[in-house]
Motif scaffolding. Structure first.
Motif, PDB file in Angstrom:
ATOM      1  N   LYS A 129       0.827  -1.217   0.000  1.00  0.00           N
ATOM      2  CA  LYS A 129       0.000   0.000   0.000  1.00  0.00           C
ATOM      3  C   LYS A 129       0.857   1.261   0.000  1.00  0.00           C
ATOM      4  CE  LYS A 129      -4.104  -1.992   1.982  1.00  0.00           C
ATOM      5  NZ  LYS A 129      -4.555  -2.574   3.237  1.00  0.00           N
ATOM      6  N   ALA A 130       2.092   1.168   0.426  1.00  0.00           N
ATOM      7  CA  ALA A 130       2.988   2.339   0.455  1.00  0.00           C
ATOM      8  C   ALA A 130       4.113   2.183  -0.566  1.00  0.00           C
ATOM      9  CB  ALA A 130       3.556   2.524   1.848  1.00  0.00           C
ATOM     10  N   LEU A 131       3.891   1.342  -1.591  1.00  0.00           N
ATOM     11  CA  LEU A 131       4.933   1.100  -2.618  1.00  0.00           C
ATOM     12  C   LEU A 131       6.276   0.743  -1.974  1.00  0.00           C
ATOM     13  CD1 LEU A 131       4.098   3.910  -5.237  1.00  0.00           C
ATOM     14  CD2 LEU A 131       3.304   1.542  -5.171  1.00  0.00           C
ATOM     15  N   ALA A 164       7.581   1.700   0.744  1.00  0.00           N
ATOM     16  CA  ALA A 164       8.342   2.787   1.381  1.00  0.00           C
ATOM     17  C   ALA A 164       9.080   2.214   2.591  1.00  0.00           C
ATOM     18  CB  ALA A 164       7.401   3.909   1.801  1.00  0.00           C
ATOM     19  N   LYS A 215       5.432  -3.549  -9.075  1.00  0.00           N
ATOM     20  CA  LYS A 215       5.214  -2.099  -9.212  1.00  0.00           C
ATOM     21  C   LYS A 215       6.317  -1.272  -8.549  1.00  0.00           C
ATOM     22  CE  LYS A 215       1.957   1.564  -9.180  1.00  0.00           C
ATOM     23  NZ  LYS A 215       0.920   2.277  -8.484  1.00  0.00           N
ATOM     24  N   ALA A 231       9.767   2.848  -3.021  1.00  0.00           N
ATOM     25  CA  ALA A 231       9.592   4.253  -3.456  1.00  0.00           C
ATOM     26  C   ALA A 231      10.282   5.223  -2.510  1.00  0.00           C
ATOM     27  CB  ALA A 231       8.111   4.581  -3.590  1.00  0.00           C
ATOM     28  N   GLY A 232      11.265   4.720  -1.772  1.00  0.00           N
ATOM     29  CA  GLY A 232      12.073   5.629  -0.950  1.00  0.00           C
ATOM     30  C   GLY A 232      11.828   5.448   0.525  1.00  0.00           C
ATOM     31  N   ALA A 233      12.521   6.260   1.302  1.00  0.00           N
ATOM     32  CA  ALA A 233      12.258   6.284   2.741  1.00  0.00           C
ATOM     33  C   ALA A 233      10.809   6.707   2.941  1.00  0.00           C
ATOM     34  CB  ALA A 233      13.204   7.276   3.410  1.00  0.00           C
ATOM     35  N   ASP A 234      10.241   6.349   4.085  1.00  0.00           N
ATOM     36  CA  ASP A 234       8.824   6.646   4.326  1.00  0.00           C
ATOM     37  C   ASP A 234       8.664   8.133   4.641  1.00  0.00           C
ATOM     38  OD1 ASP A 234       6.264   6.987   5.465  1.00  0.00           O
ATOM     39  OD2 ASP A 234       6.176   4.818   5.805  1.00  0.00           O
ATOM     40  N   ILE A 235       8.127   8.854   3.665  1.00  0.00           N
ATOM     41  CA  ILE A 235       8.045  10.325   3.790  1.00  0.00           C
ATOM     42  C   ILE A 235       7.100  10.703   4.929  1.00  0.00           C
ATOM     43  CG2 ILE A 235       7.484  12.480   2.583  1.00  0.00           C
ATOM     44  CD1 ILE A 235       8.098  10.940  -0.068  1.00  0.00           C
ATOM     45  N   LYS A 236       6.021   9.924   5.084  1.00  0.00           N
ATOM     46  CA  LYS A 236       5.053  10.253   6.148  1.00  0.00           C
ATOM     47  C   LYS A 236       5.712  10.118   7.516  1.00  0.00           C
ATOM     48  CE  LYS A 236       1.305   8.798   3.139  1.00  0.00           C
ATOM     49  NZ  LYS A 236       0.513   7.662   2.677  1.00  0.00           N
ATOM     50  N   PHE A 250      19.687   9.091  12.278  1.00  0.00           N
ATOM     51  CA  PHE A 250      18.533   8.581  11.555  1.00  0.00           C
ATOM     52  C   PHE A 250      18.732   7.242  10.834  1.00  0.00           C
ATOM     53  CE2 PHE A 250      15.461   9.166   7.863  1.00  0.00           C
ATOM     54  CZ  PHE A 250      14.411   8.606   8.561  1.00  0.00           C
ATOM     55  N   LEU A 253      13.261   4.434  -5.965  1.00  0.00           N
ATOM     56  CA  LEU A 253      13.430   5.883  -5.832  1.00  0.00           C
ATOM     57  C   LEU A 253      14.027   6.237  -4.484  1.00  0.00           C
ATOM     58  CD1 LEU A 253       9.976   7.061  -7.254  1.00  0.00           C
ATOM     59  CD2 LEU A 253      12.142   6.751  -8.479  1.00  0.00           C
ATOM     60  N   GLY A 305      15.645   6.416  -1.227  1.00  0.00           N
ATOM     61  CA  GLY A 305      16.258   5.337  -0.450  1.00  0.00           C
ATOM     62  C   GLY A 305      16.126   3.982  -1.131  1.00  0.00           C
ATOM     63  N   PRO A 315      14.655  11.456  -6.145  1.00  0.00           N
ATOM     64  CA  PRO A 315      13.765  12.624  -6.182  1.00  0.00           C
ATOM     65  C   PRO A 315      13.750  13.457  -4.907  1.00  0.00           C
ATOM     66  CG  PRO A 315      12.506  10.644  -5.725  1.00  0.00           C
ATOM     67  CD  PRO A 315      13.932  10.214  -5.843  1.00  0.00           C
ATOM     68  N   GLU A 316      14.686  13.204  -3.997  1.00  0.00           N
ATOM     69  CA  GLU A 316      14.645  13.892  -2.702  1.00  0.00           C
ATOM     70  C   GLU A 316      14.571  15.411  -2.837  1.00  0.00           C
ATOM     71  OE1 GLU A 316      16.697  11.365  -3.495  1.00  0.00           O
ATOM     72  OE2 GLU A 316      16.900   9.979  -1.794  1.00  0.00           O
TER      73      GLU A 316
HETATM   74  N1  CO8 Z   1       6.787   7.330   1.611  1.00  0.00           N
HETATM   75  C1  CO8 Z   1       5.559   7.117   2.103  1.00  0.00           C
HETATM   76  N2  CO8 Z   1       4.511   6.749   1.351  1.00  0.00           N
HETATM   77  C2  CO8 Z   1       4.728   6.613   0.038  1.00  0.00           C
HETATM   78  C3  CO8 Z   1       5.983   6.819  -0.557  1.00  0.00           C
HETATM   79  C4  CO8 Z   1       7.058   7.189   0.297  1.00  0.00           C
HETATM   80  N3  CO8 Z   1       8.304   7.365  -0.170  1.00  0.00           N
HETATM   81  N4  CO8 Z   1       5.868   6.617  -1.880  1.00  0.00           N
HETATM   82  C5  CO8 Z   1       4.586   6.280  -2.117  1.00  0.00           C
HETATM   83  N5  CO8 Z   1       3.895   6.266  -0.952  1.00  0.00           N
HETATM   84  C6  CO8 Z   1       2.478   5.970  -0.751  1.00  0.00           C
HETATM   85  C7  CO8 Z   1       1.601   7.127  -1.224  1.00  0.00           C
HETATM   86  O1  CO8 Z   1       1.516   8.106  -0.199  1.00  0.00           O
HETATM   87  C8  CO8 Z   1       0.308   6.409  -1.466  1.00  0.00           C
HETATM   88  O2  CO8 Z   1      -0.328   6.152  -0.230  1.00  0.00           O
HETATM   89  P1  CO8 Z   1      -1.895   6.612  -0.010  1.00  0.00           P
HETATM   90  O3  CO8 Z   1      -2.651   5.770  -0.981  1.00  0.00           O
HETATM   91  O4  CO8 Z   1      -2.120   6.238   1.412  1.00  0.00           O
HETATM   92  O5  CO8 Z   1      -1.938   8.045  -0.309  1.00  0.00           O
HETATM   93  C9  CO8 Z   1       0.744   5.056  -2.020  1.00  0.00           C
HETATM   94  O6  CO8 Z   1       2.094   4.886  -1.603  1.00  0.00           O
HETATM   95  C10 CO8 Z   1       0.718   4.991  -3.536  1.00  0.00           C
HETATM   96  O7  CO8 Z   1       1.463   6.084  -4.024  1.00  0.00           O
HETATM   97  P2  CO8 Z   1       0.908   7.074  -5.157  1.00  0.00           P
HETATM   98  O8  CO8 Z   1      -0.567   7.214  -5.071  1.00  0.00           O
HETATM   99  O9  CO8 Z   1       1.728   8.321  -5.092  1.00  0.00           O
HETATM  100  O10 CO8 Z   1       1.281   6.196  -6.452  1.00  0.00           O
HETATM  101  P3  CO8 Z   1       1.569   6.733  -7.920  1.00  0.00           P
HETATM  102  O11 CO8 Z   1       1.611   5.502  -8.782  1.00  0.00           O
HETATM  103  O12 CO8 Z   1       0.633   7.833  -8.301  1.00  0.00           O
HETATM  104  O13 CO8 Z   1       3.045   7.390  -7.842  1.00  0.00           O
HETATM  105  C11 CO8 Z   1       5.369   7.467  -7.179  1.00  0.00           C
HETATM  106  C12 CO8 Z   1       4.162   6.580  -7.595  1.00  0.00           C
HETATM  107  C13 CO8 Z   1       5.815   8.287  -8.374  1.00  0.00           C
HETATM  108  C14 CO8 Z   1       6.492   6.514  -6.790  1.00  0.00           C
HETATM  109  C15 CO8 Z   1       4.981   8.387  -6.015  1.00  0.00           C
HETATM  110  O14 CO8 Z   1       4.364   7.604  -5.012  1.00  0.00           O
HETATM  111  C16 CO8 Z   1       6.119   9.122  -5.399  1.00  0.00           C
HETATM  112  O15 CO8 Z   1       6.592  10.100  -5.955  1.00  0.00           O
HETATM  113  N6  CO8 Z   1       6.597   8.681  -4.205  1.00  0.00           N
HETATM  114  C17 CO8 Z   1       7.626   9.355  -3.466  1.00  0.00           C
HETATM  115  C18 CO8 Z   1       9.000   9.127  -4.089  1.00  0.00           C
HETATM  116  C19 CO8 Z   1      10.052   9.889  -3.317  1.00  0.00           C
HETATM  117  O16 CO8 Z   1      10.063  11.092  -3.236  1.00  0.00           O
HETATM  118  N7  CO8 Z   1      11.007   9.123  -2.732  1.00  0.00           N
HETATM  119  C20 CO8 Z   1      12.092   9.690  -1.986  1.00  0.00           C
HETATM  120  C21 CO8 Z   1      11.758   9.693  -0.528  1.00  0.00           C
HETATM  121  S1  CO8 Z   1      13.014  10.504   0.443  1.00  0.00           S
HETATM  122  C22 CO8 Z   1      14.220   9.334   0.621  1.00  0.00           C
HETATM  123  O17 CO8 Z   1      14.122   8.231   0.157  1.00  0.00           O
HETATM  124  C23 CO8 Z   1      15.447   9.752   1.385  1.00  0.00           C
HETATM  125  C24 CO8 Z   1      16.278   8.530   1.765  1.00  0.00           C
HETATM  126  C25 CO8 Z   1      17.250   8.952   2.843  1.00  0.00           C
HETATM  127  C26 CO8 Z   1      17.746   7.737   3.649  1.00  0.00           C
HETATM  128  C27 CO8 Z   1      18.567   8.184   4.782  1.00  0.00           C
HETATM  129  C28 CO8 Z   1      18.963   7.024   5.719  1.00  0.00           C
HETATM  130  C29 CO8 Z   1      20.069   7.351   6.641  1.00  0.00           C
END
Ligand code: CO8
Length: 258
Positions: A23-25, A27, A59, A63-68, A83, A107, A109, A131-132
């Protein structure tokens, strides 16, 4: 062990970890990364396991670290708890070979986690990105460092500055992934490849991995010295004797991991 965010399978000598927060791809929440570290610890400690596959769903790899989970944290929170660094780095610290099998999104993380593995097999639909910057931060687990070493400054810089994603074909051309396979074949192909590695001598595959990784940590001259020392030390193993004897005798080797 019962996990909530991952699934664990064993196929012969191959340990498979499937990231499983659909559900969170996938995350990478703190809980998921903790469980991933525990599963990797268990496979590392298991003498029956010779290689590991890390994968996600069709799919999303992740999709990265959990942004929420991250969004409300203060500087003091992330600084004082360092962290989730220890668990995040677990994949990079594995001594056994680890293959990332990436379909869909890898993406932030997720891309960083894939790059911590020894090589990446990509499905045709894989998408890699950092995409951070688009959410007001920068990569924090190797995106600016490992990606640059894999694909060079220009592509890494563009990806980190714009958040542009790379598809599987571009990633293969750029050297980020070892090869591309159809989505439906990805998991089987990764397990088959890991199985080939696991059928070899574990100490030797570990030595080869350690030597390749030195290339990222040291000068060419030091790396070559390190490689030669490890090559010499392989002659102290029973498996070197067995491998070369089997070749001469025109039979399959029977490695004993000794
Ligand atoms: N965190 C939390 N929830 C997420 C994340 C995420 N990274 N990605 C997707 N989800 C959730 C969405 O919120 C959504 O949940 P809900 O239905 O409850 O709203 C569900 O997954 C499905 O996502 P979408 O509806 O957005 O799906 P789409 O198909 O429309 O889009 C994308 C897919 C393009 C992948 C889009 O979800 C997206 O852009 N996600 C975020 C990608 C991102 O920015 N990733 C980077 C995060 S920051 C990071 O990773 C820093 C790492 C640092 C590590 C440091 C350790 C020391």
């Amino acid at each position: 062990m019962a996990y909530e965010n991952i699934l664990v399978e064993v196929h012969g000598k191959v340990g498979v970890v499937l990231l499983n927060r659909p559900k969170a791809l996938n995350a990478l929440s703190k809980g998921l990364v903790r469980e991933l570290a525990q599963a990797l610890d268990a496979f590392e400690a298991d003498p029956e396991i010779g290689a590991i596959v890390l994968t996600g769903s069709d799919k999303a790899f992740a999709a990265g670290a959990d942004i929420k989970e991250m969004s409300g944290k203060s500087y003091m929170d992330v600084y004082m708890e360092d962290f989730i660094t220890v668990d995040w780095e677990r994949a990079a610290g594995c001594r056994k070979p680890v293959i990332a099998a990436v379909a869909g999104y890898a993406l932030g993380g997720g891309c960083e986690l894939a790059m911590m593995c020894d090589f990446i097999l990509a499905a045709e639909n894989a998408k890699f990105g950092q995409p951070e910057i688009t959410i007001g931060t920068i990569p924090g687990a190797g995106g600016t460092q490992r990606l640059t070493r894999f694909v060079g400054k220009s592509k890494a810089m563009e990806m980190c500055l714009t958040g542009r994603m790379m598809d599987a074909q571009e990633a293969e051309r750029a050297g980020l992934v070892s090869r591309i396979v159809p989505v439906d074949d990805l998991k089987d192909e990764a397990i088959k490849t890991a199985g080939k590695i696991a059928d070899l001598s574990l100490p030797l595959t570990m030595m080869a991995k350690e030597s390749v990784n030195r290339a990222y940590e040291t000068t060419l001259a030091e790396g070559l010295r390190f490689e030669r020392r490890v090559f010499h030390s392989s002659f102290a193993t029973d498996d070197q004797k067995e491998g070369m004897a089997a070749f001469v005798e025109k039979r399959q080797p029977d490695f004993k991991n000794s």
